[in-house]
Design an enzyme around this catalytic site. Structure first.
Site, PDB file in Angstrom:
ATOM      1  N   ARG A   7       0.824  -1.195   0.000  1.00 47.13           N
ATOM      2  CA  ARG A   7       0.000   0.000   0.000  1.00 47.13           C
ATOM      3  C   ARG A   7       0.858   1.244   0.000  1.00 47.13           C
ATOM      4  O   ARG A   7       1.950   1.253   0.545  1.00 47.13           O
ATOM      5  CB  ARG A   7      -0.888   0.016   1.246  1.00 47.13           C
ATOM      6  N   GLU A  77     -11.901   7.367  -5.221  1.00 46.88           N
ATOM      7  CA  GLU A  77     -12.167   7.149  -3.797  1.00 46.88           C
ATOM      8  C   GLU A  77     -13.563   7.650  -3.451  1.00 46.88           C
ATOM      9  O   GLU A  77     -14.099   8.535  -4.122  1.00 46.88           O
ATOM     10  CB  GLU A  77     -11.163   7.928  -2.933  1.00 46.88           C
ATOM     11  N   ARG A 115      -2.083   6.474   7.754  1.00 48.57           N
ATOM     12  CA  ARG A 115      -1.755   5.206   8.411  1.00 48.57           C
ATOM     13  C   ARG A 115      -0.388   5.292   9.067  1.00 48.57           C
ATOM     14  O   ARG A 115       0.565   4.684   8.620  1.00 48.57           O
ATOM     15  CB  ARG A 115      -1.773   4.063   7.388  1.00 48.57           C
TER      16      ARG A 115
END
Length: 125
Positions: A7, A77, A115
Site C-alpha cells: 500500500r 475514492e 496510516r
C-alpha cells in the site's frame, strides 16, 4: 513465493497534471525500492484518487515508467466529508519472498497521517 499487497499514498499540493504524475511516479518507485521489487514482480496495480483530482489518470505515471505489461486500473475514492483532499492511493500486488510483516508500506507528504501505524519514515513534503 507468495503474492503480497503493498500500500501507498501521497497527498498532492495541487491538481495539476505534471505535479500528479511526478508525485505518483515518486510514490510508486519508493514502494518498489522499499520492498526490493522490480516491475517483473508486479501482478497488478490499483490506483485510486480523491474526487478533487481530475487532471490525469494516476496509472499514466506507471505507464511512463515503462509498465506496459502490468494490468493497471484507476478508480475514484469515496467522497467522504472531512477526508484528506488530493490523495492518490496505490494498492499493488507483487510476487515476493517477503512475509506480510516484512512488507513496507509508503505514505508520502500529508498522506503519512492516513496510516501512521504502517507508514515507512520518509519524505514529508
Amino acid at each position: 513465493m507468495s503474492v503480497r499487497a503493498l500500500r501507498g499514498a501521497i497527498q498532492l499540493e495541487v491538481d495539476e497534471r505534471v505535479h500528479l504524475l511526478e508525485g505518483v511516479r515518486q510514490l510508486f518507485q519508493e514502494m518498489l525500492t522499499a520492498n526490493a521489487l522490480d516491475q517483473d514482480d508486479l501482478v497488478s496495480v490499483l490506483f485510486t484518487a480523491t474526487p478533487d483530482l481530475v487532471s490525469e489518470f494516476p496509472a499514466v505515471a506507471a505507464r511512463e515508467l515503462g509498465m506496459t505489461d502490468v494490468p493497471l486500473m484507476c478508480a475514484q475514492e469515496l467522497d467522504i466529508a472531512g477526508s484528506l483532499p488530493r490523495v492518490v492511493r496505490i494498492l499493488a500486488y507483487a510476487e515476493t519472498e517477503l512475509t506480510k510483516p516484512e512488507i513496507k508500506h509508503v505514505y508520502l507528504a500529508g498522506a503519512a497521517a492516513l496510516r501512521q501505524d504502517l507508514a515507512v519514515a520518509g519524505d514529508t513534503r
